[in-house]
Design an enzyme around this catalytic site. Structure first.
Site, PDB file in Angstrom:
ATOM      1  N   ARG A 281       0.827  -1.202   0.000  1.00  0.00           N
ATOM      2  CA  ARG A 281       0.000   0.000   0.000  1.00  0.00           C
ATOM      3  C   ARG A 281       0.867   1.259   0.000  1.00  0.00           C
ATOM      4  O   ARG A 281       0.533   2.247  -0.639  1.00  0.00           O
ATOM      5  CB  ARG A 281      -0.954  -0.025   1.196  1.00  0.00           C
ATOM      6  CG  ARG A 281      -2.069   0.997   1.081  1.00  0.00           C
ATOM      7  CD  ARG A 281      -3.143   0.766   2.110  1.00  0.00           C
ATOM      8  NE  ARG A 281      -2.616   0.885   3.465  1.00  0.00           N
ATOM      9  CZ  ARG A 281      -3.264   0.483   4.558  1.00  0.00           C
ATOM     10  NH1 ARG A 281      -4.461  -0.068   4.451  1.00  0.00           N
ATOM     11  NH2 ARG A 281      -2.735   0.630   5.742  1.00  0.00           N
TER      12      ARG A 281
ATOM     13  N   LYS B  15      -3.021   6.215   1.132  1.00  0.00           N
ATOM     14  CA  LYS B  15      -2.923   6.685   2.515  1.00  0.00           C
ATOM     15  C   LYS B  15      -2.060   7.941   2.581  1.00  0.00           C
ATOM     16  O   LYS B  15      -0.908   7.899   3.032  1.00  0.00           O
ATOM     17  CB  LYS B  15      -2.358   5.562   3.384  1.00  0.00           C
ATOM     18  CG  LYS B  15      -2.806   5.629   4.829  1.00  0.00           C
ATOM     19  CD  LYS B  15      -2.494   4.327   5.560  1.00  0.00           C
ATOM     20  CE  LYS B  15      -2.822   4.435   7.020  1.00  0.00           C
ATOM     21  NZ  LYS B  15      -4.238   4.225   7.327  1.00  0.00           N
TER      22      LYS B  15
ATOM     23  N   GLU C 274     -16.653   5.716   4.380  1.00  0.00           N
ATOM     24  CA  GLU C 274     -15.970   5.114   5.526  1.00  0.00           C
ATOM     25  C   GLU C 274     -15.929   6.090   6.682  1.00  0.00           C
ATOM     26  O   GLU C 274     -16.294   7.260   6.547  1.00  0.00           O
ATOM     27  CB  GLU C 274     -14.577   4.612   5.155  1.00  0.00           C
ATOM     28  CG  GLU C 274     -13.568   5.674   4.781  1.00  0.00           C
ATOM     29  CD  GLU C 274     -12.156   5.084   4.611  1.00  0.00           C
ATOM     30  OE1 GLU C 274     -11.748   4.256   5.440  1.00  0.00           O
ATOM     31  OE2 GLU C 274     -11.471   5.481   3.655  1.00  0.00           O
TER      32      GLU C 274
END
Ligand SMILES: *Cc1c(COP(=O)(O)O)cnc(C)c1O
Length: 342
Positions: free
Chosen positions: A83, A186, A222
């Protein structure tokens, strides 16, 4: 609480606590340099670094767990490494190779081994890798220099309630990420965008915000720092959206849920469906599983209520995940890596 002797391992907050060392690596002239270990908490960087001006910054979060057998385990670190490469690629930063990522986290954990919380306290050592453009640039373009930093800090649960259900607030007047933007990686900028909504929610008595899809405001996206799930009639349901950060925890819970006999659905989840869930909650490395007591729709003044105590499935999923992470049950999915010798 300043020194290790003062730590009450069983009631640690989720916050920064100084440890002995951190690890750094610089990308310069087209290549990554040697890992450096330092005891300084500070970084000296150029004032025109792109990380400061243009948000060329991404981070990761994973944990090291002291297990029932005394061994120290990492949970699916390869997913975090992958990620971070996606995040780096998404905002045009130098990509840290998997081996470098592992070497850096392994070293940071080993050198701070005395800060790994003892087994049975429910706490763990949080590992925070961060990557940012450290090269100077004033025109808007990617930096030529990057810095990878890994520090660790002992933590308890993200929400002070721990596994006790929290109240969250659903908002329509803020978005954390745009469709086709950076919600799926992220990067710090997503968090900056979420702060106003999050602080308002805290001030109004809620543990977190639940965001909707930015385009239509029809579907659940989310929670600020964690993915959403709902459970109904033996189904584990979690939203599918291009603005959601792909959570390693959620991905793992999907596998555990299927293994426990639940049907797993990853698809758009309309807001109206909140009414039908028997259980709902948020999941992530920091939040683990945080069951929701209720979701309050701030604009429609409508409350969805799930209960004062965690539901049966949330509890089963939580217990199974934790048992794998702490080496209490067989790691049948091959998710953990034991760091030998600490
Ligand atoms: C990190 C993060 C999560 C949780 O991901 P994990 O891999 O499970 O820790 C969820 N949502 C956002 C926005 C995140 O940044």
């Amino acid at each position: 609480m300043d020194t290790i002797e003062d730590i009450n391992w069983g009631s640690l907050p989720f916050g920064y606590f100084r440890t002995d060392y951190n690890v750094r690596c610089t990308y310069r002239d087209g290549q990554w340099g040697e890992l450096e270990v330092t005891d300084s908490e500070y970084i000296s960087i150029h004032m025109a670094a792109t990380g400061l001006h243009y948000g060329q910054e991404a981070f990761e979060g994973l944990k090291a767990y002291r297990g029932a057998d005394g061994k120290v385990r990492l949970f699916r670190w390869q997913e975090n490494a992958r990620r971070m490469r996606m995040s780096a690629s998404g905002i045009m930063m130098a990509i840290p190779p998997e081996e470098l990522f592992f070497e850096a986290i392994d070293k940071a954990v080993r050198m701070n081994a005395r800060f790994i919380p003892p087994y049975g306290t429910g706490s763990s050592l949080y590992i925070r890798p961060l990557l940012f453009g450290s090269g100077a640039q004033v025109g808007v373009k990617p930096a030529k220099e990057y810095m990878l930093v890994v520090f660790v800090t002992p933590v308890g649960p993200y929400f002070k309630e721990g596994f006790n259900p929290v109240k969250v607030q659903l908002v329509r007047d803020y978005d954390r990420a745009a469709p086709l933007g950076t919600g799926h990686i992220k990067v710090g900028g997503n968090y900056a965008a979420s702060l106003r909504a999050a602080e308002r929610a805290h001030a109004e008595g809620y543990a977190s915000v639940l965001f909707l899809d930015a385009k239509e405001k029809k579907f659940i996206d989310e929670a600020g720092p964690a993915n959403f799930f709902g459970i109904r009639e033996m189904s584990y349901i979690t939203p599918k959206s291009c603005t959601i950060l792909p959570s390693v925890t959620n991905k793992s819970i999907e596998v555990i849920a299927a293994d426990l006999g639940l049907k797993v659905e990853r698809r758009p989840v309309p807001v109206e469906e909140l009414e039908t869930f028997e259980e709902a909650g948020a999941c992530g490395t920091a939040a683990i599983i945080s069951p929701f007591k209720s979701i309050f729709d701030r604009e429609l003044k409508k409350e969805y209520y799930y209960g004062e105590t965690a539901g049966v499935w949330s509890t089963k999923l939580y217990n199974t995940l934790r048992a794998i992470q702490y080496g209490e049950i067989e790691d049948k999915f091959g998710w953990t890596t034991i760091l030998e010798g600490i």
